[in-house]
Scaffold this motif. Structure first.
Motif, PDB file in Angstrom:
ATOM      1  N   PHE A 297      -0.268   0.147 -12.410  1.00 63.40           N
ATOM      2  CA  PHE A 297       0.286   0.275 -11.021  1.00 63.40           C
ATOM      3  C   PHE A 297       0.531   1.611 -10.719  1.00 63.40           C
ATOM      4  O   PHE A 297       0.702   1.857  -9.316  1.00 63.40           O
ATOM      5  CB  PHE A 297       1.778  -0.346 -11.155  1.00 63.40           C
ATOM      6  N   PHE A 298       0.437   2.589 -11.357  1.00 62.77           N
ATOM      7  CA  PHE A 298       0.881   3.871 -11.129  1.00 62.77           C
ATOM      8  C   PHE A 298      -0.369   4.860 -10.630  1.00 62.77           C
ATOM      9  O   PHE A 298      -1.327   4.953 -11.437  1.00 62.77           O
ATOM     10  CB  PHE A 298       1.486   4.553 -12.184  1.00 62.77           C
ATOM     11  N   HIS A 299      -0.304   5.480  -9.579  1.00 66.19           N
ATOM     12  CA  HIS A 299      -1.333   6.203  -9.015  1.00 66.19           C
ATOM     13  C   HIS A 299      -1.225   7.757  -9.756  1.00 66.19           C
ATOM     14  O   HIS A 299      -2.131   8.460  -9.899  1.00 66.19           O
ATOM     15  CB  HIS A 299      -1.462   6.380  -7.702  1.00 66.19           C
TER      16      HIS A 299
ATOM     17  N   GLN B  55       0.891  -1.089  -0.107  1.00 63.90           N
ATOM     18  CA  GLN B  55       0.011  -0.119  -0.248  1.00 63.90           C
ATOM     19  C   GLN B  55       0.757   1.406  -0.042  1.00 63.90           C
ATOM     20  O   GLN B  55       0.474   2.291   0.506  1.00 63.90           O
ATOM     21  CB  GLN B  55      -0.884  -0.123   1.324  1.00 63.90           C
ATOM     22  N   ILE B  56       1.968   1.191  -0.681  1.00 61.66           N
ATOM     23  CA  ILE B  56       2.723   2.369  -0.818  1.00 61.66           C
ATOM     24  C   ILE B  56       2.301   3.104  -2.187  1.00 61.66           C
ATOM     25  O   ILE B  56       2.228   2.593  -3.354  1.00 61.66           O
ATOM     26  CB  ILE B  56       4.326   2.080  -0.954  1.00 61.66           C
ATOM     27  N   ALA B  57       2.024   4.358  -2.241  1.00 61.77           N
ATOM     28  CA  ALA B  57       1.799   5.066  -3.433  1.00 61.77           C
ATOM     29  C   ALA B  57       2.858   4.853  -4.382  1.00 61.77           C
ATOM     30  O   ALA B  57       3.917   5.205  -4.044  1.00 61.77           O
ATOM     31  CB  ALA B  57       1.259   6.406  -3.079  1.00 61.77           C
ATOM     32  N   ILE B  58       2.380   4.719  -5.784  1.00 57.26           N
ATOM     33  CA  ILE B  58       3.364   4.906  -6.765  1.00 57.26           C
ATOM     34  C   ILE B  58       3.173   5.781  -7.803  1.00 57.26           C
ATOM     35  O   ILE B  58       2.126   6.085  -8.494  1.00 57.26           O
ATOM     36  CB  ILE B  58       3.284   3.428  -7.406  1.00 57.26           C
ATOM     37  N   GLY B  59       4.330   6.622  -8.093  1.00 56.97           N
ATOM     38  CA  GLY B  59       4.146   7.636  -9.092  1.00 56.97           C
ATOM     39  C   GLY B  59       5.352   7.387  -9.976  1.00 56.97           C
ATOM     40  O   GLY B  59       6.376   6.698  -9.847  1.00 56.97           O
ATOM     41  N   LEU B  60       5.436   8.128 -11.102  1.00 58.11           N
ATOM     42  CA  LEU B  60       6.237   8.002 -12.336  1.00 58.11           C
ATOM     43  C   LEU B  60       6.719   9.473 -12.394  1.00 58.11           C
ATOM     44  O   LEU B  60       5.734  10.270 -12.832  1.00 58.11           O
ATOM     45  CB  LEU B  60       5.643   7.416 -13.382  1.00 58.11           C
ATOM     46  N   ALA B  61       7.776   9.891 -12.528  1.00 57.74           N
ATOM     47  CA  ALA B  61       8.206  11.356 -12.793  1.00 57.74           C
ATOM     48  C   ALA B  61       9.406  10.988 -14.040  1.00 57.74           C
ATOM     49  O   ALA B  61      10.674  11.101 -13.600  1.00 57.74           O
ATOM     50  CB  ALA B  61       8.615  11.947 -11.650  1.00 57.74           C
ATOM     51  N   SER B  62       9.073  11.247 -15.270  1.00 60.62           N
ATOM     52  CA  SER B  62       9.988  11.006 -16.364  1.00 60.62           C
ATOM     53  C   SER B  62      10.129  12.358 -17.149  1.00 60.62           C
ATOM     54  O   SER B  62       9.150  13.097 -17.446  1.00 60.62           O
ATOM     55  CB  SER B  62       9.547  10.028 -17.115  1.00 60.62           C
TER      56      SER B  62
END
Length: 221
Positions: A128-130, A102-109
């Motif tokens: 998978f990405f919030h 339950q760890i929030a998942i982000g992507l910053a590219s």
């Protein structure tokens, strides 16, 4: 306490730096300029507009950044779709581990959104990405911290509670300036990157889960 984990993409989720280097050199050749692989390493982690504006100034190019980016992205997308590229080993397992805990998942590219979406769709990783953010959608790209600050805000997590996974000097600088902890992934295909500002450095993505277990007291479910 780590409440969110934010991924870079190129060189972290997909081993795409060889593709980027190859296509960027090819684009430069089309306009009569030879550029070395080592010279391009300086721009790893930067947005395309930032990279091309610097190259235009350095080589006094007559072509616009917009035209060069259009040629670059058309070529990269075509080669990506035709490739048999897979996620970097350990990425699907790490994403599943974060989700289970339950760890929030982000992507910053720094890549354009169209390339980000093409990669995630190809690997079926989008669910998978919030939150997903491109460096071209914030005022300043990496090494400025804007992309990480906004990603944390959209995830609803304080910067101090975020951990970032990066493979480049520019990306690590952005994460640390944002006030986040950062894991440096030593990807040989990303060139000679200075990862010394990272809090922890790994040679394999699979090593990250054990590191998280050790600092978060998370028990695998």
């Amino acid at each position: 306490m780590i409440k969110a984990f934010i991924f870079d993409m190129d060189g972290v989720i997909i081993d795409s730096e060889p593709l980027h280097f190859e296509v960027d050199q090819w684009v430069m050749e089309q306009i009569g300029v030879q550029i070395t692989h080592s010279e391009l390493e300086e721009y790893v982690g930067m947005t395309n507009p930032a990279m091309w504006s610097r190259l235009i100034a350095k080589y006094s190019l007559r072509d616009s950044a917009q035209d060069l980016i259009k040629l670059q992205m058309q070529t990269k997308l075509a080669r990506l779709r035709a490739s048999d590229e897979q996620p970097i080993e350990g990425i699907p397992e790490l994403l599943s581990f974060l989700k289970a805990n339950q760890i929030a998942i982000g992507l910053a590219s720094s890549s354009p959104r169209v390339f980000i979406e093409a990669v995630l769709d190809k690997f079926s990783l989008t669910p998978f990405f919030h939150y997903i953010l491109s460096g071209e959608e914030v005022p300043q790209g990496k090494p400025a911290p804007d992309i990480y600050i906004q990603t944390a805000e959209m995830l609803g997590v304080d910067a101090a509670d975020c951990m970032v996974l990066e493979d480049s000097r520019n990306g690590i600088l952005a994460a640390k300036t944002a006030g986040m902890s950062c894991i440096g992934y030593r990807n040989p295909n990303s060139g000679d990157q200075d990862l010394t500002r990272a809090d922890f450095i790994v040679d394999r993505i699979s090593d990250i889960k054990q590191y998280l277990l050790s600092i978060l007291s998370i028990r695998e479910r």
